[in-house]
Design a protein around this motif. Structure first.
Motif, mmCIF file in Angstrom:
data_model
loop_
_atom_site.group_PDB
_atom_site.id
_atom_site.type_symbol
_atom_site.label_atom_id
_atom_site.label_comp_id
_atom_site.label_asym_id
_atom_site.label_seq_id
_atom_site.Cartn_x
_atom_site.Cartn_y
_atom_site.Cartn_z
ATOM 1 N N LEU A 129 0.825 -1.212 0.000
ATOM 2 C CA LEU A 129 0.000 0.000 0.000
ATOM 3 C C LEU A 129 0.861 1.265 0.000
ATOM 4 C CD1 LEU A 129 -2.912 1.190 0.243
ATOM 5 C CD2 LEU A 129 -2.520 1.287 2.706
ATOM 6 N N ILE A 155 -1.268 6.498 14.041
ATOM 7 C CA ILE A 155 -2.222 7.557 13.675
ATOM 8 C C ILE A 155 -3.341 7.593 14.722
ATOM 9 C CG2 ILE A 155 -3.816 8.378 11.899
ATOM 10 C CD1 ILE A 155 -2.158 6.883 9.840
ATOM 11 N N ASP A 156 -3.697 8.791 15.152
ATOM 12 C CA ASP A 156 -4.765 8.932 16.156
ATOM 13 C C ASP A 156 -6.132 8.787 15.498
ATOM 14 O OD1 ASP A 156 -2.884 9.426 18.145
ATOM 15 O OD2 ASP A 156 -2.840 11.596 17.705
ATOM 16 N N ASN A 157 -7.010 8.105 16.184
ATOM 17 C CA ASN A 157 -8.415 7.959 15.774
ATOM 18 C C ASN A 157 -8.565 7.554 14.304
ATOM 19 O OD1 ASN A 157 -9.000 9.008 18.384
ATOM 20 N ND2 ASN A 157 -8.627 11.067 17.567
ATOM 21 N N LYS A 166 -9.646 4.828 13.116
ATOM 22 C CA LYS A 166 -10.916 4.126 12.888
ATOM 23 C C LYS A 166 -11.994 5.143 12.482
ATOM 24 C CE LYS A 166 -13.944 0.689 15.060
ATOM 25 N NZ LYS A 166 -15.105 1.274 14.438
ATOM 26 N N ALA A 167 -11.962 6.302 13.162
ATOM 27 C CA ALA A 167 -12.955 7.343 12.851
ATOM 28 C C ALA A 167 -12.758 7.850 11.419
ATOM 29 C CB ALA A 167 -12.829 8.483 13.848
ATOM 30 N N ASN A 182 -11.591 6.155 8.861
ATOM 31 C CA ASN A 182 -12.151 5.108 8.000
ATOM 32 C C ASN A 182 -13.684 5.148 8.000
ATOM 33 O OD1 ASN A 182 -10.068 3.677 6.780
ATOM 34 N ND2 ASN A 182 -9.664 2.473 8.623
ATOM 35 N N HIS A 217 -12.821 3.627 3.593
ATOM 36 C CA HIS A 217 -11.521 2.945 3.652
ATOM 37 C C HIS A 217 -10.535 3.437 2.594
ATOM 38 C CE1 HIS A 217 -12.649 0.129 6.763
ATOM 39 N NE2 HIS A 217 -11.403 -0.317 6.729
ATOM 40 N N GLY A 269 -8.968 6.332 3.933
ATOM 41 C CA GLY A 269 -8.071 5.815 4.978
ATOM 42 C C GLY A 269 -6.757 5.352 4.363
ATOM 43 N N LEU A 310 -2.807 6.816 4.785
ATOM 44 C CA LEU A 310 -1.604 6.008 5.066
ATOM 45 C C LEU A 310 -0.516 6.303 4.034
ATOM 46 C CD1 LEU A 310 -3.316 2.580 5.904
ATOM 47 C CD2 LEU A 310 -2.087 4.049 7.512
ATOM 48 N N GLY A 370 -1.007 -2.080 10.824
ATOM 49 C CA GLY A 370 -2.114 -1.346 10.209
ATOM 50 C C GLY A 370 -1.859 0.140 10.060
ATOM 51 N N LYS A 430 -0.689 7.961 23.946
ATOM 52 C CA LYS A 430 -2.129 7.851 23.671
ATOM 53 C C LYS A 430 -2.914 8.237 24.929
ATOM 54 C CE LYS A 430 -2.343 5.959 19.437
ATOM 55 N NZ LYS A 430 -3.033 6.516 18.294
ATOM 56 N N LYS A 445 -2.999 11.961 23.189
ATOM 57 C CA LYS A 445 -2.628 11.819 21.764
ATOM 58 C C LYS A 445 -1.947 13.092 21.205
ATOM 59 C CE LYS A 445 -6.447 8.563 21.207
ATOM 60 N NZ LYS A 445 -7.638 8.127 20.510
HETATM 61 N N1 LIG Z 1 -8.000 2.091 5.382
HETATM 62 C C1 LIG Z 1 -7.223 1.238 6.077
HETATM 63 N N2 LIG Z 1 -7.495 1.037 7.383
HETATM 64 C C2 LIG Z 1 -6.699 0.204 8.069
HETATM 65 C C3 LIG Z 1 -5.597 -0.447 7.466
HETATM 66 N N3 LIG Z 1 -4.997 -1.194 8.423
HETATM 67 C C4 LIG Z 1 -5.679 -1.026 9.559
HETATM 68 N N4 LIG Z 1 -6.717 -0.171 9.373
HETATM 69 C C5 LIG Z 1 -7.721 0.310 10.325
HETATM 70 O O1 LIG Z 1 -7.103 1.061 11.340
HETATM 71 C C6 LIG Z 1 -8.035 1.124 12.415
HETATM 72 C C7 LIG Z 1 -7.296 1.132 13.715
HETATM 73 O O2 LIG Z 1 -8.233 1.377 14.714
HETATM 74 P P1 LIG Z 1 -7.880 1.388 16.251
HETATM 75 O O3 LIG Z 1 -6.886 0.299 16.559
HETATM 76 O O4 LIG Z 1 -9.167 1.347 17.008
HETATM 77 O O5 LIG Z 1 -7.106 2.711 16.469
HETATM 78 P P2 LIG Z 1 -7.557 4.232 16.342
HETATM 79 O O6 LIG Z 1 -8.963 4.392 15.863
HETATM 80 O O7 LIG Z 1 -6.515 4.910 15.553
HETATM 81 O O8 LIG Z 1 -7.513 4.699 17.841
HETATM 82 P P3 LIG Z 1 -6.231 5.188 18.637
HETATM 83 O O9 LIG Z 1 -5.100 4.377 18.190
HETATM 84 O O10 LIG Z 1 -6.578 4.966 20.075
HETATM 85 O O11 LIG Z 1 -6.051 6.636 18.314
HETATM 86 C C8 LIG Z 1 -8.986 -0.053 12.259
HETATM 87 O O12 LIG Z 1 -10.287 0.450 11.964
HETATM 88 C C9 LIG Z 1 -8.434 -0.805 11.055
HETATM 89 O O13 LIG Z 1 -9.451 -1.375 10.250
HETATM 90 C C10 LIG Z 1 -5.357 -0.230 6.074
HETATM 91 O O14 LIG Z 1 -4.440 -0.752 5.467
HETATM 92 N N5 LIG Z 1 -6.189 0.643 5.424
#
Ligand SMILES: Nc1nc2c(ncn2[C@@H]2O[C@H](COP(=O)(O)OP(=O)(O)OP(=O)(O)O)[C@@H](O)[C@H]2O)c(=O)[nH]1
Length: 345
Positions: A192, A226-228, A230-231, A233, A238, A241, A245, A267, A335, A339
């Motif tokens: 990626l 990276i902070d938050n 998931k939010a 994404n 995605h 997201g 990256l 990730g 964290k 953060k």
């Molecule tokens: N788009 C994308 N998302 C990814 C990839 N690898 C991991 N993720 C997403 O990264 C997110 C990580 O979420 P969390 O571990 O909850 O971390 P966070 O939301 O950054 O929360 P904090 O770390 O506490 O700030 C998940 O939703 C994964 O699906 C990728 O290659 N591409």
């Protein structure tokens, strides 16, 4: 039978030279044994002392070569020496047997070995040279009528097979090496972000740590998450997201020095390895990253923040596991501290 590894400890199992070394030492041992045996047979049973002299010379030459190559350990030189000696021995054998018993066919074992050990370019030149010399020699035998078995047809077939071997082996060895290079790149790259993947960065870090310890230098690491994410994404999708990256990978690469290594650790985690860098220097780098991210959005007007944990090699943190563990613990603290910050001590 990997006895040769003690002579070339730097050639790892995944190295392209691994099988070359196996072939090289096998050739030397087989030739050494065969020459020794045929020398004895040619004297005691067959009564062909002139061939026995050649066998004995081959026996000594391959023995000396084995000794030299294994002691010196320069593998590139070893390959050239073995191929040269092999060419010499095969052509001498073809000369001594003067075209009888089709023994000149032994020359055809040379091209695959030359291509495999020297590569498509040098292999092609070397094989062409051996083919020209052998053909000139056989032409002499043919014209002098010294051997009834060596007909014009056999002579022409010998040349045609030689030319076909050069063309086919050149094509084969070129594509084999290209495929190897491509696979090697894929195996160490994150698809990626095109950064080094974890497997590769693990190996690099391990190598760096041994040289850091040997030269008493600082190696620092920066684990970045990276902070938050998931939010991001969830809200942007995605694909965005993924773009975040990629953009962060580009930004990090542009901010480090040439000797630093940037890799995707997992990730949404990245690892920066900075050789010859103190904890205070890596702290400055982290501050610059935080500042750059706070300054302007990375993708789609979306500002992204990161948390980081830094660690440096010292007396109490010597192994890679301990170094990463410390950086990870500090990242966790960053964290927890809200953060968008670095914890470095
Ligand atoms: N788009 C994308 N998302 C990814 C990839 N690898 C991991 N993720 C997403 O990264 C997110 C990580 O979420 P969390 O571990 O909850 O971390 P966070 O939301 O950054 O929360 P904090 O770390 O506490 O700030 C998940 O939703 C994964 O699906 C990728 O290659 N591409």
């Amino acid at each position: 039978m990997k006895f040769w590894r003690k002579y070339h400890p730097n050639i790892g199992k995944d190295d392209p030279e691994y099988h070359q070394a196996g072939l090289l030492y096998s050739i030397l041992l087989v030739f050494f044994g065969v020459f020794g045996l045929t020398a004895i047979l040619n004297i005691t049973v067959i009564d062909a002392p002139h061939i026995a002299v050649f066998d004995f010379a081959g026996f000594i030459l391959t023995g000396l070569l084995y000794f030299y190559v294994s002691r010196r350990g320069d593998f590139a030189l070893a390959r050239w020496l073995v191929v040269s000696v092999l060419a010499l021995l095969l052509m001498t054998f073809a000369y001594l047997s003067q075209g009888s018993n089709y023994s000149f066919l032994w020359v055809s074992v040379f091209p695959p070995i030359a291509f495999f050990l020297l590569g498509p370019q040098a292999g092609a030149w070397f094989t062409t040279g051996v083919l020209v010399c052998s053909a000139t020699m056989l032409k002499g035998f043919l014209e002098s009528g010294i051997s009834g078995e060596l007909t014009l047809g056999a002579f022409l077939n010998f040349i045609e097979v030689g030319v076909a071997q050069i063309l086919l082996l050149r094509h084969y060895e070129t594509s084999r090496r290209m495929a190897y290079t491509r696979l090697e790149k894929l195996s160490v790259t994150d698809p990626l972000t095109s950064l080094h993947n974890r497997l590769h960065i693990d190996k690099k870090l391990e190598d760096l740590l041994s040289s850091s310890r040997a030269h008493d230098q600082h190696t620092s690491v920066l684990l970045l998450d990276i902070d938050n994410f998931k939010a991001i994404n969830d809200e942007e999708g995605h694909l965005i997201g993924d773009k975040v990256l990629q953009a962060l990978a580009g930004l990090l690469t542009s901010m480090v020095r040439e000797q630093d290594i940037v890799g995707r650790w997992g990730g949404e985690e990245f690892l920066l390895v900075c050789p010859n860098t103190s904890l205070s220097e890596v702290t400055q780098l982290a501050d610059r990253i935080i500042h750059a991210l706070n300054e302007k959005p990375l993708v789609n007007n979306r500002k992204v923040t990161v948390s980081m944990g830094a660690a440096v090699v010292n007396e109490s943190v010597e192994t890679m596991e301990k170094l990463i563990q410390l950086a990870d613990d500090r990242l966790y603290q960053a964290k927890k501290a809200g953060k968008n910050c670095l914890v470095a001590g």
